[in-house]
Design a protein around this motif. Structure first.
Motif, PDB file in Angstrom:
ATOM      1  N   TYR A   1       0.833  -1.532   0.855  1.00 36.34           N
ATOM      2  CA  TYR A   1      -0.037   0.082   0.486  1.00 36.34           C
ATOM      3  C   TYR A   1       1.038   1.161   0.086  1.00 36.34           C
ATOM      4  O   TYR A   1       1.968   1.427   0.753  1.00 36.34           O
ATOM      5  CB  TYR A   1      -0.466  -0.072   0.833  1.00 36.34           C
ATOM      6  CG  TYR A   1      -1.537   1.042   0.863  1.00 36.34           C
ATOM      7  CD1 TYR A   1      -2.829   0.272   0.227  1.00 36.34           C
ATOM      8  CD2 TYR A   1      -1.770   2.492   2.105  1.00 36.34           C
ATOM      9  CE1 TYR A   1      -4.590   1.955   0.062  1.00 36.34           C
ATOM     10  CE2 TYR A   1      -2.965   3.006   1.806  1.00 36.34           C
ATOM     11  CZ  TYR A   1      -4.002   2.969   1.228  1.00 36.34           C
ATOM     12  OH  TYR A   1      -5.158   3.784   0.929  1.00 36.34           O
TER      13      TYR A   1
ATOM     14  N   HIS B   1     -13.279   3.348  10.614  1.00 35.56           N
ATOM     15  CA  HIS B   1     -12.781   3.169   9.496  1.00 35.56           C
ATOM     16  C   HIS B   1     -13.306   2.867   8.903  1.00 35.56           C
ATOM     17  O   HIS B   1     -15.151   2.521   8.885  1.00 35.56           O
ATOM     18  CB  HIS B   1     -11.707   2.375   9.986  1.00 35.56           C
ATOM     19  CG  HIS B   1     -10.905   2.478  10.072  1.00 35.56           C
ATOM     20  ND1 HIS B   1      -9.310   3.493   9.657  1.00 35.56           N
ATOM     21  CD2 HIS B   1      -9.727   2.842  11.486  1.00 35.56           C
ATOM     22  CE1 HIS B   1      -8.962   4.069  10.204  1.00 35.56           C
ATOM     23  NE2 HIS B   1      -8.798   3.324  11.542  1.00 35.56           N
ATOM     24  N   SER B   2     -13.576   2.331   7.140  1.00 32.83           N
ATOM     25  CA  SER B   2     -13.627   1.548   5.936  1.00 32.83           C
ATOM     26  C   SER B   2     -12.699   1.016   5.159  1.00 32.83           C
ATOM     27  O   SER B   2     -11.658   1.153   5.034  1.00 32.83           O
ATOM     28  CB  SER B   2     -14.806   2.815   5.269  1.00 32.83           C
ATOM     29  OG  SER B   2     -15.492   2.172   4.476  1.00 32.83           O
ATOM     30  N   GLU B   3     -12.887  -0.215   5.424  1.00 32.21           N
ATOM     31  CA  GLU B   3     -11.445  -1.205   4.613  1.00 32.21           C
ATOM     32  C   GLU B   3     -11.682  -0.546   3.068  1.00 32.21           C
ATOM     33  O   GLU B   3     -12.516  -1.312   2.769  1.00 32.21           O
ATOM     34  CB  GLU B   3     -12.209  -2.862   5.334  1.00 32.21           C
ATOM     35  CG  GLU B   3     -10.544  -3.750   4.835  1.00 32.21           C
ATOM     36  CD  GLU B   3     -11.551  -4.869   5.168  1.00 32.21           C
ATOM     37  OE1 GLU B   3     -11.850  -5.107   6.384  1.00 32.21           O
ATOM     38  OE2 GLU B   3     -10.604  -5.953   4.091  1.00 32.21           O
ATOM     39  N   ARG B   4     -10.274  -1.059   3.416  1.00 30.59           N
ATOM     40  CA  ARG B   4     -10.384  -0.486   1.486  1.00 30.59           C
ATOM     41  C   ARG B   4     -10.976  -1.541   0.617  1.00 30.59           C
ATOM     42  O   ARG B   4     -10.985  -2.706   1.595  1.00 30.59           O
ATOM     43  CB  ARG B   4      -8.712  -0.240   0.938  1.00 30.59           C
ATOM     44  CG  ARG B   4      -8.078  -1.432   1.362  1.00 30.59           C
ATOM     45  CD  ARG B   4      -6.905  -0.415   1.108  1.00 30.59           C
ATOM     46  NE  ARG B   4      -6.236  -0.984  -0.074  1.00 30.59           N
ATOM     47  CZ  ARG B   4      -6.657  -2.088  -0.729  1.00 30.59           C
ATOM     48  NH1 ARG B   4      -5.900  -3.323  -0.205  1.00 30.59           N
ATOM     49  NH2 ARG B   4      -5.971  -2.440  -2.341  1.00 30.59           N
ATOM     50  N   THR B   5     -11.409  -0.906  -0.567  1.00 31.95           N
ATOM     51  CA  THR B   5     -11.980  -1.916  -0.995  1.00 31.95           C
ATOM     52  C   THR B   5     -10.637  -2.799  -1.899  1.00 31.95           C
ATOM     53  O   THR B   5      -9.829  -1.862  -2.705  1.00 31.95           O
ATOM     54  CB  THR B   5     -12.625  -1.653  -2.587  1.00 31.95           C
ATOM     55  OG1 THR B   5     -13.665  -0.636  -1.719  1.00 31.95           O
ATOM     56  CG2 THR B   5     -13.218  -2.393  -3.477  1.00 31.95           C
TER      57      THR B   5
ATOM     58  N   ASP C   1      -3.461  -7.934  -4.008  1.00 34.64           N
ATOM     59  CA  ASP C   1      -4.448  -7.245  -2.715  1.00 34.64           C
ATOM     60  C   ASP C   1      -4.843  -8.716  -2.049  1.00 34.64           C
ATOM     61  O   ASP C   1      -4.328  -9.989  -1.958  1.00 34.64           O
ATOM     62  CB  ASP C   1      -5.429  -6.704  -3.619  1.00 34.64           C
ATOM     63  CG  ASP C   1      -5.823  -5.628  -3.199  1.00 34.64           C
ATOM     64  OD1 ASP C   1      -5.029  -6.079  -1.798  1.00 34.64           O
ATOM     65  OD2 ASP C   1      -6.170  -4.635  -3.171  1.00 34.64           O
TER      66      ASP C   1
ATOM     67  N   ARG D   1      -4.817   2.260   6.604  1.00 36.26           N
ATOM     68  CA  ARG D   1      -5.886   1.920   6.242  1.00 36.26           C
ATOM     69  C   ARG D   1      -6.223  -0.070   6.318  1.00 36.26           C
ATOM     70  O   ARG D   1      -5.365  -0.512   6.429  1.00 36.26           O
ATOM     71  CB  ARG D   1      -6.958   2.282   5.003  1.00 36.26           C
ATOM     72  CG  ARG D   1      -6.455   3.704   4.662  1.00 36.26           C
ATOM     73  CD  ARG D   1      -6.910   3.762   2.990  1.00 36.26           C
ATOM     74  NE  ARG D   1      -8.582   3.267   3.343  1.00 36.26           N
ATOM     75  CZ  ARG D   1      -9.471   3.262   2.009  1.00 36.26           C
ATOM     76  NH1 ARG D   1      -9.131   3.424   0.970  1.00 36.26           N
ATOM     77  NH2 ARG D   1     -10.191   3.219   2.167  1.00 36.26           N
ATOM     78  N   PRO D   2      -7.243  -0.165   6.780  1.00 37.47           N
ATOM     79  CA  PRO D   2      -8.079  -1.667   7.307  1.00 37.47           C
ATOM     80  C   PRO D   2      -7.636  -2.234   5.563  1.00 37.47           C
ATOM     81  O   PRO D   2      -8.572  -1.215   5.033  1.00 37.47           O
ATOM     82  CB  PRO D   2      -9.138  -1.604   8.222  1.00 37.47           C
ATOM     83  CG  PRO D   2      -9.276  -0.347   8.717  1.00 37.47           C
ATOM     84  CD  PRO D   2      -8.544   0.766   7.339  1.00 37.47           C
ATOM     85  N   GLY D   3      -6.993  -3.521   5.999  1.00 43.58           N
ATOM     86  CA  GLY D   3      -7.493  -4.284   4.803  1.00 43.58           C
ATOM     87  C   GLY D   3      -5.931  -4.040   3.786  1.00 43.58           C
ATOM     88  O   GLY D   3      -6.043  -4.606   2.571  1.00 43.58           O
ATOM     89  N   CYS D   4      -5.061  -3.069   4.372  1.00 42.85           N
ATOM     90  CA  CYS D   4      -4.026  -3.073   3.505  1.00 42.85           C
ATOM     91  C   CYS D   4      -3.062  -4.245   3.134  1.00 42.85           C
ATOM     92  O   CYS D   4      -2.656  -4.695   4.710  1.00 42.85           O
ATOM     93  CB  CYS D   4      -2.728  -1.780   3.604  1.00 42.85           C
ATOM     94  SG  CYS D   4      -3.540  -0.263   3.048  1.00 42.85           S
TER      95      CYS D   4
ATOM     96  N   SER E   1     -12.142  -9.753   1.727  1.00 41.09           N
ATOM     97  CA  SER E   1     -12.997  -8.365   2.807  1.00 41.09           C
ATOM     98  C   SER E   1     -13.258  -8.780   4.040  1.00 41.09           C
ATOM     99  O   SER E   1     -13.231  -9.932   4.317  1.00 41.09           O
ATOM    100  CB  SER E   1     -13.710  -7.115   2.210  1.00 41.09           C
ATOM    101  OG  SER E   1     -12.804  -6.862   0.969  1.00 41.09           O
TER     102      SER E   1
END
Lengths: 681, 338
Positions: free
Chosen positions: A19, B141-145, A45, A83-86, A49
């Motif tokens: 990221y 927060h919002s998790e990235r797409t 990626d 950011r969350p999800g990286c 999610s």
């Protein structure tokens, strides 16, 4: 040669995705074409999610078709990012050619590096990875799960296989299954060892995805196949055996060898494993039949190497008795010009066993089977080939140009379907093997061919063949004797030049020939030469018959050696008559030239004989010395002298005989001179 | 000595370049392709009929996660529907807008529209989660797409007694950004071709940042330009331009400048792309404010109203397919569909 234990270095490219104002390529050792770069962006990626990634990350494997590379990547969560999800993803890009050589993925797995919080550096250069040459064994404790996955992967080859992730050991397990595949399947295999939803796209389907255990995999991939039950088929057991003990198993190498031209992907695995099992030496023929049927089910252009392997076994396995298999093998051979690198003799022998009619039907010059058939025919025993002709008469046409020695086999000529007359008519008159062929014909009892043979070759080969037989042998082939007997000029020549000398043959000729038929226009009588060249045998019947023939000939006007003929016949004939052993056959010959008249009693045939001899010598003024020596028996000779001395002509002739005998130095001649002295004053 | 050309029937194999067999054959004689001219391979992928016992004996029910395109098509066919394309760079608040709207519906009707159902409830809940107390986060927060294919969130609404579906496309911001690099990257963004409303997000937080301002102002027109060049807006959708993260703008000392910049962006887009859109409107939203200076979900109701506003004049679009054949010349004279 490379040591199996020494590592095999390969160079792999690498990239790092992470990221940086969005998920992007951070660093890499190569620039990829746009479509491949985009594929990597997506697949590097996070695999879904709303799920916590495994602490050690997870694996993703997929090909980049345009670049000709396979990506093996490990992805870690990047909680240090804002950011969350990286995520961080370190990808190794293995050239397809290197991928094909890989035996184990362990060294690749050990090459993954998670970037530090300060960012990814050190990913811009190619990596050199020392890869083991030996495959990695799967511990027994993991085999059940491997069985689940393999059963689903290859049992439902078109399904997206979904299994529940159990732990970090699953990464190695899925890699082991991947490494078990042959190169073509391996480079098309897409897998991910941790997903929360289907990573497949409309174009690229993931073969195997391990789902987060906390989520329902079925709901995430509604049309996925859940790997939930092991099919306990033999093929699964073989795959598991290979995973557990790869060094002992030959399966992996077999798959590598035969999978090169199989484009059916996972669908081919069961077929190829079945084929491997069927090709083992202890496998039954039905197994091979089934395996071949499945192999053919893959499609016409598929698995040619596998087909060749099966065909090799069909041709070489003794006792295999399945025409469908043979048809299959034959088709394989015909499609490859090099006979599948099988020994032509092996193929040819199988052809002769299974499809002898091919010889009758004829094989084109360009047909690869031609070489095989020729090799087998050259190598086969004549008995086998004769059996073949007996089964398929038309095969003779193809066989004889290659194996003319068949003509020397009596068994060949005994085959009723062989058109011997036509065949003989086609022979070269100067054929070297004519005598042996005729011998075979004689041996086969093909008297019906005797005339044709004599017309084609003359009497010489027949005489040669007959001269090898004993009395009984010749008597069983009297047709041949009659055939040469009709060629009296040739026979005279043969007798004169010493070709015709075999005593039993002379007996047979004496039986069938008119005593006067053999010409003697000049020189010594051929009969004399022939008889003198041979030795007297113990066959009384034959000898008596010959003596009768020679006597009768001597009494006729054809011979220019009558005296010698008497010498060769009279004593024997007289003895036979005296002892009443003369056969009817001999008697019929002898009596032809015995004198007639009432002055002698019919029953005293010996006397008739003596008179005939004496009269012939005196009347024809035959050489006196020949009279002096016409018989060895002194008593018989004295009786002849007595008959000669009965009249003045005879006494004058005896006087000449006495003179002739005096010229010799032998004692018994002097004794006979004295006898004449006593009889003729 | 003359060199022999290395050939291989396997089109994937690069032995001619690299000298190595792609099938791993050390002995090239064993390779069934080496030395042969490339040929068409039978690529049959027939299922060989192998059976694997499927132990599942229930009824397959669809999940409630964001829809892939096939399922989105089915939703479009069931009710009158509005397809919403949401365009924005990474972290501009696309997912938050969707999540914020869903959260608003849980409080009651929004812009006269009541929530009437969704086939993507789980998906909506997931994107809302990190902004809720239950996530135990310190701030929303919002998790990235994730990168990948577009997914659709689905909300049915009842307005004026009529049911209507909203399909809101969600795609990672990185992918939209790449359109500015290469217009062809928009080719696969079919959700934009089908959209009734295109919603362009302008990140208020970045626009407030002196260092990012220029980027934000420059990026949006480039993305739209790329999409226009790629023919993404041939149906002339409505265009909503939304300033997101108003909480950050309101907290910024550069608030006025930001609002001025936003107006500038909106005006620029209107001027530059007027021919490509039917109707224009702009909104200021704060879908998931980190500060309490702004109401959660502010501006979203107005945005929804614009989303649901019927297009000015529904049009049939005649697509002329030309493959270069003479036959194409025999097409009937075009009728003006108006």
């Amino acid at each position: 040669m490379a040591d199996a234990l020494s590592p095999d270095p390969i160079k792999v490219d690498q990239t790092l995705h992470g990221y940086s104002e969005g998920h992007r390529l951070i660093d890499g050792s190569l620039k990829l074409p746009q479509p491949d770069a985009r594929t990597m962006l997506v697949l590097s990626d996070a695999s879904g999610s709303g799920s916590r990634l495994p602490p050690d990350g997870y694996l993703t494997g997929y090909p980049l078709a345009e670049s000709g590379k396979y990506v093996l990547a490990r992805t870690w969560a990047a909680p240090e990012m804002s950011r969350p999800g990286c995520v961080w993803t370190h990808s190794l890009l293995i050239d397809f050619a290197d991928l094909a050589r890989l035996r184990s993925a362990d060294d690749l797995l050990n090459s993954f590096r998670r970037p530090s919080e300060t960012g990814g550096v050190g990913f811009a250069a190619r990596l050199e990875v020392e890869t083991a040459r030996t495959p990695t064994a799967v511990p027994p404790v993991h085999l059940r799960r491997a069985g689940l996955w393999a059963s689903a992967l290859y049992g439902k080859p078109r399904g997206r296989i979904v299994a529940e992730r159990d732990g970090p050991g699953d990464d190695e397990l899925v890699a082991a299954i991947w490494m078990q595949q042959w190169p073509r399947l391996r480079r098309a295999f897409r897998f991910c060892s941790f997903s929360t939803e289907d990573r497949s796209t409309s174009a690229d389907i993931f073969d195997l995805q391990l789902m987060d255990a906390g989520r329902s995999s079925r709901s995430r991939i509604p049309d996925g196949v859940i790997a939930s039950m092991v099919d306990h088929s033999e093929w699964i057991n073989m795959l598991l055996d290979d995973l557990e003990l790869p060094k002992r198993s030959g399966l992996r190498q077999f798959l590598r060898d035969v999978g090169s031209d199989v484009t059916n992907g996972r669908a081919a695995m069961v077929t190829l494993v079945d084929l491997y099992a069927a090709l083992e030496s202890n496998a039954g023929p039905s197994k091979l039949t089934d395996a071949v049927a499945r192999l053919e089910g893959l499609g016409s252009g598929q698995g040619r190497v596998g087909r060749a392997a099966a065909a090799r076994v069909v041709f070489s396995r003794p006792g295999l008795n399945d025409s469908r298999l043979f048809d299959f093998a034959l088709e394989q051979v015909r499609t490859e010009r090099n006979l599948l690198e099988i020994d032509p003799v092996t193929i040819g022998r199988a052809l002769l066993r299974w499809r002898p009619e091919l010889l009758a039907e004829g094989i084109g010059d360009g047909d690869p089977l031609q070489e095989a058939i020729e090799a087998a025919v050259m190598e086969a025993s004549s008995d086998e080939l004769v059996d073949l002709v007996e089964t398929v008469p038309g095969a003779a046409t193809a066989l004889l140009p290659l194996r003319q020695d068949l003509l020397e086999q009596a068994s060949f000529w005994r085959i009723a379907s062989v058109d011997a007359q036509r065949l003989i008519a086609s022979f070269d008159p100067e054929l070297d093997q004519a005598a042996r062929i005729v011998g075979a014909l004689v041996d086969a009892g093909r008297d019906d061919c005797s005339s044709a043979v004599v017309v084609r070759f003359g009497i010489a080969p027949v005489v040669a063949a007959l001269s090898k037989l004993d009395v009984a042998g010749i008597r069983s082939g009297m047709g041949w004797v009659r055939a040469i007997a009709r060629q009296t000029d040739d026979l005279a020549k043969g007798m004169a030049d010493g070709t015709v000398w075999h005593r039993p043959l002379l007996f047979a000729l004496a039986e069938v020939l008119d005593p006067d038929s053999v010409p003697n226009s000049v020189g010594t009588d051929p009969w004399v030469i022939a008889v003198e060249r041979s030795r007297t045998s113990g066959d009384a019947h034959g000898e008596d018959l010959l003596a009768a023939c020679l006597f009768t000939r001597a009494r006729g006007w054809r011979s220019r050696s009558a005296g010698r003929l008497f010498f060769l016949s009279v004593q024997r004939l007289h003895e036979a008559m005296a002892s009443a052993r003369l056969s009817d056959q001999a008697w019929r010959i002898a009596k032809l030239r015995l004198p007639y008249g009432s002055m002698w009693r019919d029953w005293d045939q010996c006397k008739k004989l003596r008179h005939a001899v004496v009269d012939s010598f005196i009347d024809r003024d035959l050489p006196p010395i020949e009279f002096g020596t016409v018989v060895d028996d002194g008593k018989l000779w004295e009786e002849l002298v007595d008959l000669a001395a009965d009249n003045s002509r005879g006494r004058r002739y005896l006087d000449k005989v006495r003179s002739a005998l005096r010229s010799g130095g032998e004692a018994w001649w002097a004794e006979r001179v004295r006898l004449i002295d006593r009889k003729v004053k | 000595m003359a060199e022999t050309e290395v050939i291989c029937a396997n089109r994937e194999c690069r032995i001619a370049q690299g000298g190595r067999c792609i099938e791993g054959h050390d002995d090239l004689a064993k390779c069934p392709h080496y030395g042969k001219e490339p040929e068409e391979l039978d690529e049959d992928q027939d299922d060989d009929g192998l059976t694997l016992v499927d132990t599942f004996d229930g009824v397959h029910l669809p999940d409630a996660l964001p829809l892939e395109s096939g399922r989105a098509d089915r939703v479009l066919a069931m009710l009158p529907a509005r397809m919403i394309g949401v365009i924005g760079v990474h972290d501009s608040g696309k997912t938050s807008v969707i999540a914020g709207l869903f959260d608003l519906f849980q409080l009651g009707p929004v812009s006269g529209a009541s929530f009437a159902g969704s086939s993507t409830l789980h998906g909506l809940e997931i994107i809302c989660h990190d902004a809720r107390v239950a996530s135990e986060r310190d701030e929303p927060h919002s998790e990235r797409t994730k990168r990948g294919e577009v997914r659709f969130y689905h909300i049915d609404v009842r307005r004026d007694g009529a049911l209507q579906s909203l399909l809101i496309a969600d795609r990672s911001g990185e992918e939209y950004e790449e359109v500015s690099d290469l217009a062809a990257n928009a080719t696969a963004m079919f959700e934009l071709r089908r959209a009734d409303v295109i919603t362009v997000l302008v990140d208020g937080r970045r626009l407030s940042s002196p260092s990012d301002r220029a980027d934000v102002m420059g990026a949006i027109p480039l993305i739209i330009q790329g999409m226009v060049e790629n023919g993404a807006f041939e149906r002339k959708p409505n265009l909503a331009i939304i300033l997101t993260k108003d909480d950050a703008v309101q907290a910024s000392s550069r608030k006025d400048r930001v609002e001025q910049d936003f107006r500038s962006i909106v005006d620029g887009i209107k001027d530059a792309f007027a021919d490509h859109f039917s109707d224009f409107s702009s909104f200021v939203t704060s879908a998931s404010p980190k500060d309490t200076n702004v109401m959660r979900g502010s501006g979203l109701a107005e945005m929804l109203g614009f989303w649901l506003k019927p297009s000015v004049e529904p049009k049939g679009l005649r697509l002329r397919y030309r493959n270069g054949r003479v036959f194409d010349g025999l097409m009937p004279a075009e009728t003006d569909l108006g």
